[in-house]
Scaffold this active site. Structure first.
Site, PDB file in Angstrom:
ATOM      1  N   ASN A 181      45.072  -7.384 -12.013  1.00 34.82           N
ATOM      2  CA  ASN A 181      46.688  -7.290 -11.575  1.00 34.82           C
ATOM      3  C   ASN A 181      47.506  -6.816 -12.484  1.00 34.82           C
ATOM      4  O   ASN A 181      48.222  -5.906 -12.369  1.00 34.82           O
ATOM      5  CB  ASN A 181      47.200  -8.662 -10.878  1.00 34.82           C
ATOM      6  CG  ASN A 181      46.834  -8.892  -9.360  1.00 34.82           C
ATOM      7  OD1 ASN A 181      46.455  -8.033  -8.897  1.00 34.82           O
ATOM      8  ND2 ASN A 181      47.325 -10.321  -9.108  1.00 34.82           N
ATOM      9  N   ASP A 236      43.427 -14.645  -3.189  1.00 37.15           N
ATOM     10  CA  ASP A 236      43.460 -13.750  -4.359  1.00 37.15           C
ATOM     11  C   ASP A 236      43.229 -14.631  -5.595  1.00 37.15           C
ATOM     12  O   ASP A 236      42.572 -13.992  -6.413  1.00 37.15           O
ATOM     13  CB  ASP A 236      44.813 -12.976  -4.188  1.00 37.15           C
ATOM     14  CG  ASP A 236      44.738 -12.178  -2.847  1.00 37.15           C
ATOM     15  OD1 ASP A 236      44.011 -11.700  -2.518  1.00 37.15           O
ATOM     16  OD2 ASP A 236      46.178 -12.196  -2.606  1.00 37.15           O
TER      17      ASP A 236
END
Ligand code: NAP
Length: 269
Positions: A124, A51
């Protein structure tokens, strides 16, 4: 006629480079041109790594309007759709069009510091927090209403995509990606006769901006980070955060199901 282009980016660790080379050879057989340091005119970006690599690739190319697919090599790989073992079959499935697209909205912020201002974007979250263990005092507005004078380590404002990351470690809720919202989660809020802060997260609809103003004493020691990367903003005065219309697109194959991934990555050993 111009060849179709695929960008294949690797993080240089855990065999990622070998996968990139093998994948580039397979796409070349299918008459594609492959790129490994650019996304220009690419119809797809393949990111090989975890990620972290995916988030850094998005930021490096300024959140390009092109679909991404991730191949996970030895990391958590929450965004990464495929494992290294699936890499070969992936080319076949891509050529067959055997996939769907999942869109995630990004979060954007305007930061004002000193006499300057800047815009930042993340997938995010955006974090506003004090340095080290120092207590930060932040005036938090929702829309144009002062909601709280927060005292604590700081706040995390996460998207649904980021709800399983830092937000989750702080006790925030995991959010289904079909929902459009921002979640403001406190980091070690203080509750005493001296200071009062909300102890739970706050969930907000897309149209309501969040404004964070460090108080005069905190300013010098408060900083902002986006997707794990600290931004340069000395003497921070204001951070205006909102859910953005700009999206990131991920390829998903037929057996993808968000809650399966949550269970597999966050609960099962
Ligand atoms: P990093 O080492 O790249 O990432 C920290 C961990 O978070 C890695 O295991 C990463 O997966 C995972 N991760 C990233 N995005 C995720 C998501 N949406 N859902 C579930 N897990 C996710 O750290 P970094 O470069 O400092 O920051 C990248 C992200 O890590 C930040 O955006 C933040 O959300 C998260 N983070 C979490 C904490 C915490 O939980 N206390 C602290 C700092 C940062 P991979 O192993 O696949 O890279």
């Amino acid at each position: 006629m111009q060849k179709r282009k695929i960008s294949i980016i690797d993080d240089g660790r855990d065999g990622a480079e070998e996968i990139r080379i093998a994948l580039a050879a397979r796409f070349t057989e299918e008459d594609f041109e492959t790129l490994d340091d650019s996304v220009e005119d690419a119809e797809l970006v393949v990111v090989i790594g975890g990620d972290g690599t995916f988030l850094r690739t998005l930021a490096r190319f300024d959140f390009p309007d092109v679909p991404f697919v991730g191949i996970n090599t030895g990391h958590l790989g929450f965004f990464q759709e495929l494992d290294a073992a699936d890499a070969d079959q992936f080319v076949f499935r891509y050529m067959q069009g055997d996939f769907s697209e999942q869109r995630y909205r990004t979060v954007e912020a305007e930061i004002e510091f000193g006499d300057e201002s800047a815009k930042i974007r993340g997938l995010n979250e955006i974090v506003v927090r004090g340095e080290g263990t120092s207590l930060s005092h932040l005036d938090i507005y929702i829309g144009d209403r002062l909601i709280e004078k927060f005292s604590g380590d700081g706040v995390v404002v996460s998207t649904p995509a980021g709800s399983t990351a830092y937000n989750y470690s702080l006790g925030g809720s995991i959010v289904d990606p079909s929902l459009d919202l921002l979640q403001l989660t406190p980091m070690a809020p203080v509750n005493s006769t001296a200071y009062r802060s909300f102890t739970s997260g706050i969930v907000l609809p897309p149209g309501l901006p969040i404004e964070v103003y460090p108080d005069a004493e905190s300013r010098a020691g408060v900083f902002v980070s986006v997707d794990g990367v600290e931004t340069h903003a000395p003497n921070l005065r204001r951070v205006g955060i909102r859910l953005s219309g700009r999206t990131v697109t991920l390829l998903r194959f037929k057996n993808y199901e968000f809650w399966n991934t949550v269970k597999k990555k966050l609960l099962m050993p």
